[in-house]
Each structure stands twice: as structure tokens, then as C-alpha cells.
Design an enzyme around this catalytic site. Sequence first.
Site, PDB file in Angstrom:
ATOM      1  N   ASP A 435       0.860  -1.187   0.000  1.00  0.00           N
ATOM      2  CA  ASP A 435       0.000   0.000   0.000  1.00  0.00           C
ATOM      3  C   ASP A 435       0.890   1.229   0.000  1.00  0.00           C
ATOM      4  O   ASP A 435       1.560   1.513   0.987  1.00  0.00           O
ATOM      5  CB  ASP A 435      -0.905  -0.033   1.240  1.00  0.00           C
ATOM      6  CG  ASP A 435      -1.936   1.086   1.251  1.00  0.00           C
ATOM      7  OD1 ASP A 435      -1.768   2.069   0.504  1.00  0.00           O
ATOM      8  OD2 ASP A 435      -2.911   0.973   2.030  1.00  0.00           O
ATOM      9  N   HIS A 436       0.874   1.972  -1.098  1.00  0.00           N
ATOM     10  CA  HIS A 436       1.794   3.100  -1.244  1.00  0.00           C
ATOM     11  C   HIS A 436       1.408   4.300  -0.378  1.00  0.00           C
ATOM     12  O   HIS A 436       2.144   5.283  -0.321  1.00  0.00           O
ATOM     13  CB  HIS A 436       1.869   3.524  -2.712  1.00  0.00           C
ATOM     14  CG  HIS A 436       3.228   3.979  -3.131  1.00  0.00           C
ATOM     15  ND1 HIS A 436       4.299   4.074  -2.265  1.00  0.00           N
ATOM     16  CD2 HIS A 436       3.701   4.387  -4.329  1.00  0.00           C
ATOM     17  CE1 HIS A 436       5.354   4.513  -2.902  1.00  0.00           C
ATOM     18  NE2 HIS A 436       5.034   4.716  -4.169  1.00  0.00           N
ATOM     19  N   ARG A 437       0.270   4.233   0.298  1.00  0.00           N
ATOM     20  CA  ARG A 437      -0.076   5.316   1.216  1.00  0.00           C
ATOM     21  C   ARG A 437       0.815   5.293   2.447  1.00  0.00           C
ATOM     22  O   ARG A 437       1.113   6.346   3.025  1.00  0.00           O
ATOM     23  CB  ARG A 437      -1.551   5.199   1.657  1.00  0.00           C
ATOM     24  CG  ARG A 437      -2.569   5.424   0.567  1.00  0.00           C
ATOM     25  CD  ARG A 437      -3.983   5.173   1.069  1.00  0.00           C
ATOM     26  NE  ARG A 437      -4.162   3.782   1.513  1.00  0.00           N
ATOM     27  CZ  ARG A 437      -5.295   3.315   2.033  1.00  0.00           C
ATOM     28  NH1 ARG A 437      -6.338   4.124   2.190  1.00  0.00           N
ATOM     29  NH2 ARG A 437      -5.394   2.062   2.401  1.00  0.00           N
ATOM     30  N   VAL A 439       3.544   2.704   2.731  1.00  0.00           N
ATOM     31  CA  VAL A 439       4.823   2.059   2.428  1.00  0.00           C
ATOM     32  C   VAL A 439       5.400   2.712   1.176  1.00  0.00           C
ATOM     33  O   VAL A 439       4.812   2.599   0.093  1.00  0.00           O
ATOM     34  CB  VAL A 439       4.648   0.549   2.197  1.00  0.00           C
ATOM     35  CG1 VAL A 439       5.996  -0.100   1.882  1.00  0.00           C
ATOM     36  CG2 VAL A 439       4.013  -0.114   3.415  1.00  0.00           C
TER      37      VAL A 439
END
Length: 465
Positions: A435-437, A439
Site C-alpha cells: 500500500d503506497h499510502r 509504504v
Amino acid sequence: MTTMTEASVREFKMPDVGEGLTEAEILKWYVQPGDTVTDGQVVCEVETAKAAVELPIPYDGVVRELHFPEGTTVDVGTPIIAVAVAGAGGAAPEAPAEQPAAAPAPAKEEPKPEGRQPVLVGYGVATSSTRRRPRKGAEAGSPAPAQAIQAELNGHGGAVAEKRPLAKPPVRKLAKDLGVDLAAIIPSGPDGIITREDVHAAATPRTAEQTAPVVAAPATAAAPAPVASYDTARETRIPVKGVRKATAQAMVGSAFTAPHVTEFVTVDVTRTLKLVEELKQDKDMQGLRVNPLLLIAKALLVAIKRNPDINASWDEANQEIVVKHYVNLGIAAATPRGLIVPNIKDAQSKTLPQLAEALGELVATAREGKTSPAAMQGGTVTITNVGVFGVDTGTPILNPGESAILAVGAIKPQPWVHKGKVKPRQVTTLALSFDHRLVDGELGSKVLADVAAILEQPKRLITWA
């Protein structure tokens, strides 16, 4: 012997066995009308959106009726089985067929179960008025007229029940979609329940009238079978329900909520496979499930220990990142009922033998279809082994509430540069979605690189753990 006039009928409701589930499908009944049941006896198996679960009955008595056949999806809180239990002054009835004929008695004289029903964990007694299905009034030995029994089970006068045809919510929706008036249908289901076939039968003549008004069927002709809107010889339609329905909803929600990023690394795992063979001979691992997945799971746990921020979740309501100080390691498992992801609780604290034992139990339980809802809740990070299908790798979708998932590809012999020479080595490709939010690329890359380094040089399990 206690007669039915001395007993009361209790309705066992479909419980919420998975914390927040709204429905379940009845897979199998283990009892039939007339059977004697005891407190704690399993009466049926149901499939929820999370798992297949066996339901025990909470009291002693004799089964009067099964309200739904196998294969029916029932809302939580809906009565599914009626059991005749002993009244205050008697024992449980021996069997419904042995009841002596009794004169009709007013409905108010029969004890009512309202207010005395046992409440199971996971759901309570409904606060609003709940409609119940009427009993068959023509049964031999019935202790009360059909109207009185219907009034008792409905919780109100029989006249009120007659105003609204008896049908399940899906059947009501079907009738609405087809423009069929339920009040005009003669029910064919048990206890006057309108079935889907009844609605289709009522709708088919209407369609025929629109396309060929000169054709008329005799009033005594059998109702025509439902007409399929597709070629059954060329197509098969499978209802989406249970685990498959829940998985589909979860994956759509995850894919369009969490911004996914996937990174890949190809790694030489020859030494890892050699270690697997050595561990199989180790006396501490005897009788345990030892395979590459065990060491991959251990490598991921070590990588999380070195990079703890990867083990987190996104709290949208509070706009917070929640870092977990425990690892509930999920293992994706393909079962006949669909994909499930049970998890090993507190996997970070387990030794290698303990982890092997937990993995073995998880896989065996999943294959038997006996995974409990609790075993699939609270996961923090997941491994999916697509390599068992001969697939090189994939771009896995996150489980809702998790920040990372590791896909393991097939392990195959490939030409590889080893110690300055091209040699055949055992190679696999790993894919980490996150999850790029919460990580970023650096953190995700570190975790994936750590897992790869451990699998290439398994001795790092000792030095890094």
C-alpha cells in the site's frame, strides 16, 4: 409421557458466526423432522462469507421442522429449525408422531417462546417484530388449530399474517423485477412459502400472452418450467455466494481503495532447497511439514523484524498509520469453496518447528473446509504461493486492512551466474505488493531485498533473526 400440549416450540435462528456477517448458506442438515436432539448437538453445517461452520442446537427436544432446504442462503436472525422442547412441568417429547389427538385449544394457552429464547454468541434477540413462518394446520395430532399456531408463531393475529404473502427477500425481489403480484400466486413451498419457481411460473404465462395472445392453456395444465434466458447447453451459470462473493467484494474494495505498488526480484534459492532437505532429516522437525514455503515464511518474518513499519495498516477514519507489534501471517489457500486466507497468530514469536506445525495445521484445516472465521480475521501480512501452479510470479492484490502481500513464483532450474560461471541453479521470482499510502518505495524495496538475501544465503536466518 409428555404430550405436545405440555411442550413449546422454539425457533433456532441463524447466528452471526463471523462477527458482522449478514447471511449464511445451509450446506447440510444432520437432522430431520422427528429426530431427537440434545443441547450442543450439531444440527447443520453452514457456509458464511468466511468459512464453513457447524451449528450446535442450544437445547434438548424433538425436531418439528426444517424451515429451509440445503443450498438456501438465509439472513442472520432468521429461524432455520423448529424444535419442540419440554414445558415447565415435563420432559422433552419423545417424537411428534406419538402425540395423541387433542382437542383444539386457544392459541393463548400454548406457551410462547418469546422472551425465553437462548441467545447465542454473535447475535441477540431482535428488538423489532420478526415474522415467523406458520405451521401446517392439517397435521395429525396438532395441539391447536392452524390459525392459532400461525398467530402464535407470527407473534400477532392470523389476520395480519394473511395480508402479506410468505416469501423470502430474494423471491420478493424477483417478483418485483418480473412485475408479478405475490398475492395472486398459489404457493407450492412448505408452510405456504412462495418459491422462485412459483414466481417464474406466474411470469411465464404473462410473457406468452405478450408474444402469442391467441394461445391459451387449460386451467388444469401444469405450470410451465422456468424459461432460461441463455443456452444451457453452451453456458453454465454459477451463483456468486459464500466465500467467493466475499472474496470478490474484498478484492474490488482493496484494488480501488489502496494504491498498489508491486516490485519484483529474481533469486537463486538453491541453498534454501538444500536446507529444506537437511531439515527433513532433523530430529526436531520429524513429523512436521517442511518445504520451501516454511523457509520463505520465516524469511519474511525476519525481514519484517528488520523493517517493522511494513507491518502496518491505514486507519482512514482517524487518518493514522497503525504499526502492528505482532505478525498474524496469512497464507492464501485455494479451496473448493474459493480462496481463503487464514493466518498464523503471533507468527513472529514462533520457532521454526512451531511455525512448521502451525503451517501444517493451517493447510490441513483449509483443505477440509473447516477453517474457522476467527482464523481468517486480524491478518497483518500475507504470502500467496502461485508457484505451485507453475506460474513464474504475479501482482497480488492486498487483503483489506493489510499493507503488504508477498507472491512466490515457481522454483525452476535456470542458467545462472554462480561464482563467475554459468551453472544450472534453482531460481524463483518474488513479487511484493504494498500500500503506497504507508509504504514508500524504499521500505518496500528493503523488505523484498531482505527476503531475497535470506533465501539466497539461508544462514542469515540465524544472524538476522
